[in-house]
Write an enzyme that holds these catalytic residues in place. Structure first.
Site, PDB file in Angstrom:
ATOM      1  N   SER A 298      17.726 -34.289  58.625  1.00  0.00           N
ATOM      2  CA  SER A 298      18.823 -33.334  58.525  1.00  0.00           C
ATOM      3  C   SER A 298      18.297 -31.908  58.723  1.00  0.00           C
ATOM      4  O   SER A 298      17.628 -31.628  59.716  1.00  0.00           O
ATOM      5  CB  SER A 298      19.544 -33.514  57.177  1.00  0.00           C
ATOM      6  OG  SER A 298      20.760 -32.813  57.152  1.00  0.00           O
TER       7      SER A 298
ATOM      8  N   GLU B 284      20.655 -36.987  66.282  1.00  0.00           N
ATOM      9  CA  GLU B 284      21.788 -37.429  65.482  1.00  0.00           C
ATOM     10  C   GLU B 284      22.387 -36.194  64.829  1.00  0.00           C
ATOM     11  O   GLU B 284      21.850 -35.092  64.953  1.00  0.00           O
ATOM     12  CB  GLU B 284      21.335 -38.440  64.417  1.00  0.00           C
ATOM     13  CG  GLU B 284      20.253 -37.926  63.465  1.00  0.00           C
ATOM     14  CD  GLU B 284      20.806 -37.236  62.230  1.00  0.00           C
ATOM     15  OE1 GLU B 284      21.862 -37.637  61.719  1.00  0.00           O
ATOM     16  OE2 GLU B 284      20.176 -36.272  61.767  1.00  0.00           O
TER      17      GLU B 284
ATOM     18  N   HIS C 241      22.205 -39.861  59.463  1.00  0.00           N
ATOM     19  CA  HIS C 241      23.079 -39.738  58.298  1.00  0.00           C
ATOM     20  C   HIS C 241      24.009 -40.924  58.085  1.00  0.00           C
ATOM     21  O   HIS C 241      24.969 -40.824  57.327  1.00  0.00           O
ATOM     22  CB  HIS C 241      23.937 -38.478  58.439  1.00  0.00           C
ATOM     23  CG  HIS C 241      23.197 -37.192  58.292  1.00  0.00           C
ATOM     24  ND1 HIS C 241      22.458 -36.640  59.327  1.00  0.00           N
ATOM     25  CD2 HIS C 241      23.081 -36.340  57.253  1.00  0.00           C
ATOM     26  CE1 HIS C 241      21.935 -35.489  58.927  1.00  0.00           C
ATOM     27  NE2 HIS C 241      22.291 -35.288  57.685  1.00  0.00           N
TER      28      HIS C 241
END
Length: 310
Positions: free
Chosen positions: A118, A215, A280
Site C-alpha cells: 500500500s 494494484e 488489498h
C-alpha cells in the site's frame, strides 16, 4: 537504464528478532497485538518500535510525527540484533518521512528483510534506489487480511523461512489479459503511489526492463485512468517487459476496471496477467521486488529465477 537484479537479504531463522514499525497511518492496538501473536507463533521475536501506536496531534491519519516515524524505522533498521523490519499498516505518510531517513547509515547496516504494501510502496522504491535491496510486497502485521486469511499468512511465512518453496506465484483466479511471456526484474506496488513518486528523489527514472506488479484500492476507474495515463505520458512505462495485476478492491465493478486496464496497458505490446492475488484483496500473496523473474500469460504465473531471500 534497464532494471537489474537487487541484493537479496538473508532468510529468517527460528528465534529471529523482527521489528514492527508504523511509517504511515495509525495502528489499532488490538489488531497489532493479534498480528504479533501470529509472528510469535512462527517462533519469531517481534519488538514494537516506540511510536507505533502514536497518533499525530493534528493529522489523525498519521501514526505520530514524521520525525518519530522516521526515527523508528531507521533505528530498527540499524539495530544489529534485528533481522527484519515489518510495517504494521499502510494508509498515508511514508512519503512525508522518507527524506528524513539517513540512507547512508541504513546502507551501512547491511541488507535486511523489509515487508509492507500500500503506502509502503514509496519505501519499496526508496529501498531499491538508495539501498539496492530486494524488498517484500507483502502483508502488514496489523492488516485484517493478515489476521484472517491463512493463505496470506502462509505466503509470507514461506517466503521468510523457506523462500525456495514459493518460486511460482499466482492463484486460481489468475489469467492472461494480454498474451505473451517476458523476463525481467520485479518492481511495483500501489500504482497511485508509483505515480505520486514521479519526480521525487527516490523515484526510479523508468520501469524499463521490469516486470511491473501493480494494484490499488479505493480508486474509481476515472482516477485509475488518470494515474495510468500519467505513467504513460511521463515515459515511465517505456520499455517495461511485462505487467502483473493484483487486486482492485473498492475500485468499482471489476469488468469496468479490466476494460480500463486493457485500454491503458494493452497498447504497450507486453504480456499482462490479471488477478495474481496480491494487494488489498481478500488474499495477499507476498511478491518479492527486485528479483529476476518470468511472467507467462499462458500459464498466468510469475516465476522467480531465484528465491526471494538467500
Amino acid at each position: 537504464m534497464t532494471l537489474t537484479a537487487l541484493t537479496r537479504p538473508a532468510r529468517l531463522r527460528p528465534g529471529a528478532r523482527v521489528a514492527v514499525v508504523a511509517p504511515s497511518g495509525p495502528v489499532p492496538a488490538e489488531r497489532l497485538e493479534a498480528g504479533l501473536d501470529i509472528l510469535r507463533g512462527w517462533d519469531l521475536d517481534p519488538v514494537v518500535a516506540p511510536h507505533v501506536l502514536d497518533v499525530h496531534s493534528r493529522f489523525g491519519y498519521l501514526a505520530g510525527g514524521d520525525e518519530d516515524r522516521a526515527r523508528d524505522l531507521q533505528e530498527a533498521w540499524c539495530d544489529p540484533a534485528v533481522s527484519a523490519v515489518l510495517c504494521a499498516r499502510g494508509g498515508y505518510g511514508a512519503q512525508r518521512m522518507a527524506d528524513l531517513l539517513d540512507w547512508t547509515a541504513m546502507r551501512a547496516a547491511g541488507p535486511k528483510v523489509f515487508v509492507g504494501y500500500s503506502d509502503i510502496t514509496a519505501l519499496h522504491e526508496a529501498f531499491a534506489r538508495r539501498l539496492g535491496l530486494v524488498t517484500l510486497h507483502g502483508p502488514m502485521t496489523a492488516a485484517m487480511t493478515f489476521l484472517k486469511d491463512n493463505g496470506t499468512q502462509e505466503s509470507l511465512r514461506a517466503t521468510l523461512f523457506e523462500p525456495e518453496s514459493v518460486r511460482t506465484l499466482g492463484q486460481d483466479t489468475a489469467r492472461g489479459l494480454v498474451p505473451g511471456r517476458a523476463a525481467g526484474v520485479t518492481l511495483g506496488g500501489c500504482v497511485s503511489m508509483l505515480a505520486a513518486e514521479l519526480g521525487t528523489p527516490n523515484a526510479r527514472p523508468s520501469a524499463a526492463g521490469g516486470l511491473l506488479m501493480i494494484e490499488d484500492v479505493g480508486e474509481e476507474p476515472y482516477r485509475l485512468d488518470r494515474i495510468l495515463t500519467q505513467l504513460l505520458r511521463s515515459g515511465w512505462l517505456d520499455g517495461v517487459a511485462g505487467i502483473g495485476l493484483g487486486s482492485w478492491a473498492e475500485c468499482g465493478p471489476y469488468e469496468d476496471v479490466r476494460t480500463l486496464l486493457l485500454d491503458r496497458l494493452g497498447g504497450l505490446g507486453v504480456p499482462v496477467v490479471e488477478e495474481l492475488g496480491f494487494g488489498h484483496g481478500e488474499s495477499n500473496l507476498t511478491v518479492p521486488l527486485g528479483v529476476p523473474a518470468v511472467l507467462d500469460a499462458e500459464s498466468a504465473t510469475l516465476t522467480l529465477d531465484v528465491p526471494a531471500l538467500v
